[in-house]
Structure formats: structure tokens, C-alpha cells
Design an enzyme around this catalytic site. Structure first.
Site, PDB file in Angstrom:
ATOM      1  N   TRP A 176       5.823  -4.879   0.142  1.00  0.00           N
ATOM      2  CA  TRP A 176       5.721  -6.019  -0.773  1.00  0.00           C
ATOM      3  C   TRP A 176       6.912  -6.966  -0.695  1.00  0.00           C
ATOM      4  CZ3 TRP A 176       3.743  -3.244  -5.869  1.00  0.00           C
ATOM      5  CH2 TRP A 176       2.389  -2.920  -5.694  1.00  0.00           C
ATOM      6  N   LYS A 177       7.928  -6.579   0.038  1.00  0.00           N
ATOM      7  CA  LYS A 177       9.124  -7.435   0.158  1.00  0.00           C
ATOM      8  C   LYS A 177       9.599  -7.835  -1.242  1.00  0.00           C
ATOM      9  CE  LYS A 177       7.488  -8.654   4.695  1.00  0.00           C
ATOM     10  NZ  LYS A 177       7.449  -9.571   5.806  1.00  0.00           N
TER      11      LYS A 177
ATOM     12  N   GLU B   7      13.599  -8.311   8.706  1.00  0.00           N
ATOM     13  CA  GLU B   7      14.358  -9.170   7.773  1.00  0.00           C
ATOM     14  C   GLU B   7      15.736  -8.576   7.487  1.00  0.00           C
ATOM     15  OE1 GLU B   7      11.087  -9.267   5.045  1.00  0.00           O
ATOM     16  OE2 GLU B   7      10.024 -10.401   6.594  1.00  0.00           O
TER      17      GLU B   7
ATOM     18  N   GLU C 157       6.857  -4.243  14.888  1.00  0.00           N
ATOM     19  CA  GLU C 157       6.592  -5.525  14.229  1.00  0.00           C
ATOM     20  C   GLU C 157       7.263  -6.635  15.035  1.00  0.00           C
ATOM     21  OE1 GLU C 157       5.685  -4.946   9.795  1.00  0.00           O
ATOM     22  OE2 GLU C 157       7.858  -4.903   9.943  1.00  0.00           O
TER      23      GLU C 157
ATOM     24  N   SER D  84       1.284 -10.174  10.397  1.00  0.00           N
ATOM     25  CA  SER D  84       0.087 -10.989  10.145  1.00  0.00           C
ATOM     26  C   SER D  84      -1.215 -10.196  10.210  1.00  0.00           C
ATOM     27  CB  SER D  84       0.038 -12.197  11.092  1.00  0.00           C
ATOM     28  OG  SER D  84       1.147 -13.046  10.844  1.00  0.00           O
TER      29      SER D  84
ATOM     30  N   GLY E 224       2.499  -6.965   5.216  1.00  0.00           N
ATOM     31  CA  GLY E 224       3.275  -7.741   4.253  1.00  0.00           C
ATOM     32  C   GLY E 224       2.350  -8.544   3.358  1.00  0.00           C
ATOM     33  N   GLY E 225       2.195  -9.842   3.664  1.00  0.00           N
ATOM     34  CA  GLY E 225       1.469 -10.777   2.804  1.00  0.00           C
ATOM     35  C   GLY E 225       0.099 -10.280   2.342  1.00  0.00           C
TER      36      GLY E 225
END
Ligand code: 13P
Length: 260
Positions: free
Chosen positions: A12-13, A99, A169, A215, A236-237
């Protein structure tokens, strides 16, 4: 410990408050009853972990920290230790996310110390690796993966293989909407497997799962998960929406059943 089910991990960052995470976890806990063919791992922000543990404690859904420090405790403002993650309900931790490497400047050596500390403390590790666009364009992908695996895992091959998951990734695919093609992802996963087999004989079996991240969404999940060598996803998103996240899980569950 994980079995042969595809791993559908959500990173979820820096999204979702504890309340938002709690709502998501409640919905997921219900939906997961029909998705027993996959292994769910949720990585919420540090502030939400303890709150989510209450919902997830009687479910097979596990939690991961998104990062940790290698020290047990100490004067490290803003950091979280392995035992803090465990005491809050995590059985996993993500280490070396792109990140962390590229926004926060974490080195391979720093990452290795964290992987070592996490395994030593009893946490399972999702270690992220992946090349930047300039590396891929200069045909350095394999070299980058080799270096990140070698430096990140040096001296750690005595741990049981199932306690380690590698997430491939590619940096150029993270949050960009540009997903690696099944061919690109499959090739990279094959390279990761070959490097693991060659350099870390102690880890040299299929128990080290290799996830793809970058993605991933329901529209591309089927072709990726049916690519040989892809054992699941780090999302992620698309993991922020419980329906989309569960759609991906359902696709993985169906595809893997079909191909088994
Ligand atoms: P996206 O799925 O948003 O591209 O993020 C991937 C990722 O970084 C998961 O760790």
C-alpha cells in the site's frame, strides 16, 4: 511459511489511514473465503498494522511491514525494528523496494543487513530487485539482478528457502502503467532463478517464490500469472481497491488451477 499457491501481495506504500485499512481488511477477510487458492499478504503503512491485526488474526491473510531497520532498538528516529513489526502482527517484511533504493538511497549492503536481521528475528522476507530503464536499454538487466541478489543475500543461504520471496519489480514498470510483457518478465524471472541456483545452492529449489511487480492490474494479470516462472504478484496501485485486488487474486487462482 507459504505453499505452492500464488502469492498475491499488496504494497500500500504511503496510502490508507488505519481506518481505511481496517475497512479494506474486513472486506478482504470475507472475500478471501472464496479465494483459498491464493496466499494473501498485505503490507499496510506502519501506523495501520496493529489495527489490521485485529481483523486478520483468525484468517490466513498475513501482513508485511514495508520496511524495517536492522537494529533491535536504538536512537534511529522514524525507524521500526523487526520485533516491533512482529509484535504488531507481521510475519513478513518487504526489504529493498525500489523506492527505498532510489528515493531514499538505500545501498545493497544496507539492504543485506536488513534481510539478515529480519530472517534472524524470525520474519519472512520479500526482497525486491529490479533494473532501471537505462539499465535495460544498455542490456545491463541481468548484471543488475545478479548484483542485487548477490549483495543482498550474501551469507544468508542457511535459512530455509521458503522464508524468502524475491519480487522482481522493474523500476520502469512501477506506478507507470507500463507493464513488463510476459516475455520480459518471464526472461527476468528465469535469470533470477538461474542466479539463485548458481550462487546460493542452499536456496536452490523452487521454494523461493519469485513475484512480479510493476503496473499489475486485473487486465494484465492472466497473461502474467500464466507465464512460467511467475509465482505471484507484488501489487501497488491496484491493491488499494479491494475489488480490483480480489479480481487479480481470482484471476491468479483460476489460471493456476487451469495450468496445474
Ligand atoms: P504499482 O503496482 O503501483 O506499479 O507498484 C508496484 C510496486 O511497487 C509494488 O511494490
Amino acid at each position: 511459511m507459504i505453499d505452492s499457491k500464488p502469492v498475491i501481495a499488496a504494497n500500500w506504500k504511503m496510502y490508507k489511514t488505519p481506518q481505511e485499512g481496517y475497512q479494506f481488511a474486513r472486506q478482504l477477510a470475507t472475500k478471501a473465503l472464496n479465494l483459498k487458492g491464493v496466499k494473501f499478504i498485505l503490507a499496510p503503512s506502519a501506523t495501520a498494522i496493529f489495527h489490521l491485526a485485529e481483523v486478520l488474526k483468525d484468517t490466513p491473510i498475513e501482513m508485511a511491514g514495508q520496511n524495517m531497520h536492522f537494529a533491535e532498538e536504538g536512537a534511529f528516529t522514524g525507524e521500526t525494528s523487526a520485533s516491533m513489526l512482529q509484535a504488531s502482527g507481521c510475519t513478513w517484511v518487504i526489504i529493498g523496494h525500489s523506492e527505498r533504493r532510489h528515493v531514499f538511497g538505500e545501498s545493497d549492503d544496507f539492504i543485506r543487513q536488513k534481510v539478515a536481521a529480519a530472517l534472524q528475528a524470525g520474519l519472512n522476507v520479500i526482497m525486491c530487485i529490479g533494473e532501471r530503464l537505462e539499465d535495460r536499454e544498455a542490456h545491463r538487466t541481468q548484471g543488475v539482478l545478479q548484483q542485487q541478489l548477490r549483495d543482498g543475500l550474501e551469507g544468508l543461504d542457511e535459512y530455509p528457502a521458503e522464508r524468502l520471496v524475491i519480487a522482481y519489480e522493474p523500476v520502469w514498470a512501477i506506478g507507470t502503467g507500463v507493464v513488463a510483457s510476459p516475455q520480459q518478465a518471464g526472461d527476468a524471472h528465469g535469470q533470477v532463478r538461474a542466479i539463485l541456483n548458481q550462487r546460493f545452492p542452499g536456496l536452490a529449489d523452487a521454494d523461493v517464490k519469485i513475484l512480479y511487480g510493476g503496473s499489475v492490474k486485473s487486465a494484465n494479470a492472466a497473461e502474467l500469472i500464466s507465464t512460467p516462472g511467475i509465482d505471484g504478484f507484488l501489487i501497488g496501485g491496484a491493491s488499494l481497491d479491494v475489488n480490483e485486488y480480489c479480481s487479480i487474486a481470482e484471476i491468479a487462482q483460476n489460471e493456476v488451477q487451469v495450468t496445474n
